[in-house]
Design a protein around this motif. Structure first.
Motif, PDB file in Angstrom:
ATOM      1  N   ASN A  39       0.788  -1.234   0.000  1.00  0.00           N
ATOM      2  CA  ASN A  39       0.000   0.000   0.000  1.00  0.00           C
ATOM      3  C   ASN A  39       0.818   1.281   0.000  1.00  0.00           C
ATOM      4  OD1 ASN A  39      -2.711  -0.644  -0.350  1.00  0.00           O
ATOM      5  ND2 ASN A  39      -2.982  -1.216   1.791  1.00  0.00           N
ATOM      6  N   ASP A  40       2.097   1.191  -0.343  1.00  0.00           N
ATOM      7  CA  ASP A  40       2.918   2.392  -0.414  1.00  0.00           C
ATOM      8  C   ASP A  40       3.805   2.380  -1.659  1.00  0.00           C
ATOM      9  OD1 ASP A  40       4.695   0.410   0.250  1.00  0.00           O
ATOM     10  OD2 ASP A  40       5.415   1.340   2.106  1.00  0.00           O
ATOM     11  N   GLY A  41       3.412   1.575  -2.650  1.00  0.00           N
ATOM     12  CA  GLY A  41       4.221   1.444  -3.858  1.00  0.00           C
ATOM     13  C   GLY A  41       5.184   0.280  -3.814  1.00  0.00           C
ATOM     14  N   ARG A  42       5.294  -0.379  -2.666  1.00  0.00           N
ATOM     15  CA  ARG A  42       6.123  -1.569  -2.542  1.00  0.00           C
ATOM     16  C   ARG A  42       5.235  -2.813  -2.639  1.00  0.00           C
ATOM     17  NH1 ARG A  42       8.776  -1.818   2.809  1.00  0.00           N
ATOM     18  NH2 ARG A  42       6.771  -0.943   3.469  1.00  0.00           N
ATOM     19  N   PHE A  43       5.836  -3.900  -3.163  1.00  0.00           N
ATOM     20  CA  PHE A  43       5.111  -5.153  -3.309  1.00  0.00           C
ATOM     21  C   PHE A  43       5.981  -6.296  -2.821  1.00  0.00           C
ATOM     22  CE2 PHE A  43       3.423  -2.203  -6.347  1.00  0.00           C
ATOM     23  CZ  PHE A  43       2.056  -2.449  -6.353  1.00  0.00           C
ATOM     24  N   ARG A  44       5.348  -7.247  -2.128  1.00  0.00           N
ATOM     25  CA  ARG A  44       6.048  -8.436  -1.663  1.00  0.00           C
ATOM     26  C   ARG A  44       5.772  -9.582  -2.644  1.00  0.00           C
ATOM     27  NH1 ARG A  44       3.854  -9.051   3.018  1.00  0.00           N
ATOM     28  NH2 ARG A  44       5.467  -7.932   4.164  1.00  0.00           N
ATOM     29  N   PHE A  45       6.826 -10.262  -3.074  1.00  0.00           N
ATOM     30  CA  PHE A  45       6.733 -11.405  -3.978  1.00  0.00           C
ATOM     31  C   PHE A  45       7.239 -12.634  -3.233  1.00  0.00           C
ATOM     32  CE2 PHE A  45       6.970  -7.639  -6.511  1.00  0.00           C
ATOM     33  CZ  PHE A  45       6.168  -7.886  -7.617  1.00  0.00           C
ATOM     34  N   VAL A  46       6.455 -13.712  -3.257  1.00  0.00           N
ATOM     35  CA  VAL A  46       6.810 -14.923  -2.523  1.00  0.00           C
ATOM     36  C   VAL A  46       6.657 -16.128  -3.442  1.00  0.00           C
ATOM     37  CG1 VAL A  46       6.272 -16.404  -0.556  1.00  0.00           C
ATOM     38  CG2 VAL A  46       6.069 -13.921  -0.332  1.00  0.00           C
ATOM     39  N   LEU A  47       7.705 -16.964  -3.485  1.00  0.00           N
ATOM     40  CA  LEU A  47       7.682 -18.220  -4.226  1.00  0.00           C
ATOM     41  C   LEU A  47       8.408 -19.252  -3.384  1.00  0.00           C
ATOM     42  CD1 LEU A  47       7.123 -19.985  -6.699  1.00  0.00           C
ATOM     43  CD2 LEU A  47       9.215 -19.077  -7.734  1.00  0.00           C
ATOM     44  N   GLY A  48       7.654 -20.104  -2.674  1.00  0.00           N
ATOM     45  CA  GLY A  48       8.268 -21.059  -1.762  1.00  0.00           C
ATOM     46  C   GLY A  48       9.079 -20.325  -0.712  1.00  0.00           C
ATOM     47  N   PRO A  49      10.352 -20.705  -0.516  1.00  0.00           N
ATOM     48  CA  PRO A  49      11.171 -20.028   0.494  1.00  0.00           C
ATOM     49  C   PRO A  49      11.719 -18.682   0.029  1.00  0.00           C
ATOM     50  CG  PRO A  49      12.446 -21.749  -0.578  1.00  0.00           C
ATOM     51  CD  PRO A  49      11.053 -21.867  -1.115  1.00  0.00           C
ATOM     52  N   ALA A  50      11.638 -18.416  -1.257  1.00  0.00           N
ATOM     53  CA  ALA A  50      12.184 -17.157  -1.780  1.00  0.00           C
ATOM     54  C   ALA A  50      11.145 -16.046  -1.680  1.00  0.00           C
ATOM     55  CB  ALA A  50      12.608 -17.324  -3.239  1.00  0.00           C
ATOM     56  N   GLN A  51      11.594 -14.890  -1.257  1.00  0.00           N
ATOM     57  CA  GLN A  51      10.703 -13.733  -1.245  1.00  0.00           C
ATOM     58  C   GLN A  51      11.519 -12.451  -1.360  1.00  0.00           C
ATOM     59  OE1 GLN A  51       8.749 -12.379   2.517  1.00  0.00           O
ATOM     60  NE2 GLN A  51       9.376 -14.397   3.272  1.00  0.00           N
ATOM     61  N   SER A  52      10.869 -11.431  -1.857  1.00  0.00           N
ATOM     62  CA  SER A  52      11.521 -10.129  -1.991  1.00  0.00           C
ATOM     63  C   SER A  52      10.468  -9.050  -1.868  1.00  0.00           C
ATOM     64  CB  SER A  52      12.245 -10.003  -3.333  1.00  0.00           C
ATOM     65  OG  SER A  52      11.301  -9.980  -4.399  1.00  0.00           O
ATOM     66  N   VAL A  53      10.911  -7.848  -1.530  1.00  0.00           N
ATOM     67  CA  VAL A  53      10.055  -6.668  -1.513  1.00  0.00           C
ATOM     68  C   VAL A  53      10.641  -5.670  -2.501  1.00  0.00           C
ATOM     69  CG1 VAL A  53       9.173  -4.735  -0.166  1.00  0.00           C
ATOM     70  CG2 VAL A  53       9.305  -7.012   0.868  1.00  0.00           C
ATOM     71  N   LEU A  54       9.855  -5.314  -3.511  1.00  0.00           N
ATOM     72  CA  LEU A  54      10.312  -4.397  -4.550  1.00  0.00           C
ATOM     73  C   LEU A  54       9.548  -3.086  -4.448  1.00  0.00           C
ATOM     74  CD1 LEU A  54      10.418  -6.844  -7.607  1.00  0.00           C
ATOM     75  CD2 LEU A  54      12.260  -6.268  -6.013  1.00  0.00           C
ATOM     76  N   ASP A  55      10.281  -1.991  -4.487  1.00  0.00           N
ATOM     77  CA  ASP A  55       9.664  -0.665  -4.491  1.00  0.00           C
ATOM     78  C   ASP A  55       9.410  -0.274  -5.936  1.00  0.00           C
ATOM     79  OD1 ASP A  55       8.819   1.929  -4.204  1.00  0.00           O
ATOM     80  OD2 ASP A  55      10.454   2.543  -2.879  1.00  0.00           O
ATOM     81  N   LEU A  56       8.146  -0.310  -6.351  1.00  0.00           N
ATOM     82  CA  LEU A  56       7.765  -0.004  -7.727  1.00  0.00           C
ATOM     83  C   LEU A  56       6.993   1.307  -7.820  1.00  0.00           C
ATOM     84  CD1 LEU A  56       6.540  -3.597  -8.674  1.00  0.00           C
ATOM     85  CD2 LEU A  56       8.827  -2.614  -8.969  1.00  0.00           C
ATOM     86  N   GLY A  57       7.024   2.080  -6.749  1.00  0.00           N
ATOM     87  CA  GLY A  57       6.228   3.305  -6.689  1.00  0.00           C
ATOM     88  C   GLY A  57       6.596   4.331  -7.733  1.00  0.00           C
ATOM     89  N   SER A  58       7.873   4.365  -8.156  1.00  0.00           N
ATOM     90  CA  SER A  58       8.293   5.376  -9.132  1.00  0.00           C
ATOM     91  C   SER A  58       7.643   5.150 -10.495  1.00  0.00           C
ATOM     92  CB  SER A  58       9.816   5.364  -9.281  1.00  0.00           C
ATOM     93  OG  SER A  58      10.269   4.103  -9.758  1.00  0.00           O
ATOM     94  N   GLY A  59       7.135   3.943 -10.742  1.00  0.00           N
ATOM     95  CA  GLY A  59       6.485   3.669 -12.006  1.00  0.00           C
ATOM     96  C   GLY A  59       4.986   3.866 -11.985  1.00  0.00           C
ATOM     97  N   LEU A  60       4.440   4.306 -10.849  1.00  0.00           N
ATOM     98  CA  LEU A  60       2.994   4.468 -10.709  1.00  0.00           C
ATOM     99  C   LEU A  60       2.603   5.927 -10.851  1.00  0.00           C
ATOM    100  CD1 LEU A  60       2.375   2.047  -7.703  1.00  0.00           C
ATOM    101  CD2 LEU A  60       2.208   1.566 -10.151  1.00  0.00           C
ATOM    102  N   SER A  61       1.511   6.170 -11.547  1.00  0.00           N
ATOM    103  CA  SER A  61       1.109   7.547 -11.829  1.00  0.00           C
ATOM    104  C   SER A  61       0.235   8.151 -10.741  1.00  0.00           C
ATOM    105  CB  SER A  61       0.373   7.612 -13.174  1.00  0.00           C
ATOM    106  OG  SER A  61      -0.722   6.724 -13.201  1.00  0.00           O
TER     107      SER A  61
END
Length: 210
Positions: A39-61
């Protein structure tokens, strides 16, 4: 519907408000990678034990901060909503295509505060779900007079458009009117899951504003 009213309705239905701390993306049950909006332009991605948080807010209008009512000072938190349209793996990478919807403005009582913005995001992720490449495209935005004119899917009244892929292809057009230059720009956007590495392929044409 004003945010305070919507909050009351959601509580009455036993649901969570749209501006909760996190929002799981709308996606297919069979999707391997699970996506959650923070809810702040960041997204959590999870695949089994792997996960990451990516800040994609700069691409949102639209607004990736907290929503607030400029007339009353009330705060509502963020409201960044995501739909996963495609996930496909190829040559050791994952490709994810998402539709992300936001309020155009953070002040719900301000200019375009009740307006909606829709962006398409394409991500190339490695096995650790780190972003190797990314693309973003604004396809509808109140603030820039950008409007979706052709797409597969539907548009519920007063709600976010629901873009869909057909035959493994996402194809849409949007129109942006520039009243100062008196020019209309039409942008076509295409994504084909048979060649996901190409990403979002864009083409534009201009014509006199009518």
């Amino acid at each position: 519907m004003r945010p305070a009213v919507l909050f009351t309705v959601l509580l009455a239905l036993g649901g969570s408000p749209a501006w909760a701390d996190t929002q799981p993306a709308e996606q297919g049950r069979g999707d391997a990678i699970r996506v959650t909006s923070l809810n702040d332009g960041r997204f959590r991605f999870v695949l089994g034990p792997a996960q990451s948080v990516l800040d994609l807010g700069s691409g949102l209008s639209g607004c990736t901060g907290s929503l607030y009512d400029g007339a009353t000072g009330e705060q509502y938190g963020g409201n960044v909503r995501a739909r996963v349209l495609d996930e496909v793996r190829g040559a050791g990478f994952w490709y994810v295509v998402m539709q992300v919807n936001t309020n155009t403005g953070c002040n719900v009582q301000g200019l375009c505060g009740a307006g909606l913005s829709t962006d398409m995001l394409w991500l190339k992720l490695d096995v650790r779900l780190r972003a190797v490449a990314r693309q973003a495209a604004s396809v509808e935005d109140c603030g820039t007079d950008t409007e979706l004119t052709q797409f597969d899917g539907r548009r519920p009244e007063g709600d976010d458009p629901r873009l869909e892929m057909r035959g493994g292809v996402l194809s849409l057009e949007s129109r942006q009117d520039d009243y100062t230059r008196k020019v209309t720009t039409v942008t076509a956007l295409r994504y084909d899951r048979r060649s996901p590495e190409r990403g979002l392929v864009r083409s534009t044409r201009q014509m006199p504003l009518k």
